[in-house]
Motif scaffolding. Structure first.
Motif, short mmCIF file in Angstrom:
data_model
loop_
_atom_site.label_atom_id
_atom_site.label_comp_id
_atom_site.label_asym_id
_atom_site.label_seq_id
_atom_site.Cartn_x
_atom_site.Cartn_y
_atom_site.Cartn_z
N TYR A 97 0.83 -1.20 0.00
CA TYR A 97 0.00 0.00 0.00
C TYR A 97 0.86 1.26 0.00
N TRP A 98 1.91 1.29 0.84
CA TRP A 98 2.81 2.44 0.87
C TRP A 98 3.46 2.67 -0.49
N TYR A 100 2.23 1.71 -3.46
CA TYR A 100 1.19 2.19 -4.37
C TYR A 100 0.86 3.66 -4.11
N TYR A 101 0.78 4.04 -2.85
CA TYR A 101 0.47 5.42 -2.50
C TYR A 101 1.60 6.36 -2.94
N SER A 102 2.85 5.93 -2.78
CA SER A 102 3.98 6.80 -3.17
C SER A 102 4.07 6.95 -4.69
N THR A 104 1.34 6.71 -6.85
CA THR A 104 0.18 7.42 -7.40
C THR A 104 0.03 8.84 -6.86
N HIS A 105 0.61 9.16 -5.72
CA HIS A 105 0.48 10.51 -5.15
C HIS A 105 1.83 11.19 -5.07
#
Length: 106
Positions: A97-98, A100-102, A104-105
């Motif tokens: 998740y970390w 993916y978040y880094s 996409t954001h």
């Protein structure tokens, strides 16, 4: 499973617990590596929550696993190993998740 000499109907959980701890150690390498690299780069103050999660989740899993009820020799060790294994799988999911978040954001 191997039988305990005092009771032939009970099975030993020790081999399974050792295998679970080995798999847990393998699964925890990547989250530990990521957090350590980022702590060296940005400092502990900015990454306090991921560090607390990294330390607290396996400890919490071991605590919960200690209270699981299994019958047989090595059953408490198996419960603790199972709790740590579930925590390590959760850490790998959190790492995904970390990542993916880094990505996409930005």
């Amino acid at each position: 499973m191997t039988a305990h000499p005092s009771d032939p109907d009970r099975h030993s959980y020790r081999p399974f617990a050792a295998i679970l701890l080995f798999l847990s150690a393998i699964l925890m390498v990547m989250p530990v590596r990521r957090v350590l690299i980022e702590v060296n780069e940005y400092g502990l103050r900015q990454l306090l929550v991921p560090t607390l999660i990294l330390v607290g989740l396996p400890a919490f899993g071991a605590l919960i696993g200690a209270f699981l009820r299994f019958q047989g020799p090595g059953s408490r060790f198996f419960g603790i190993a199972l709790g740590i294994f579930v925590a390590s799988v959760s850490l790998m999911g959190l790492l995904a998740y970390w990542f993916y978040y880094s990505v996409t954001h930005i």
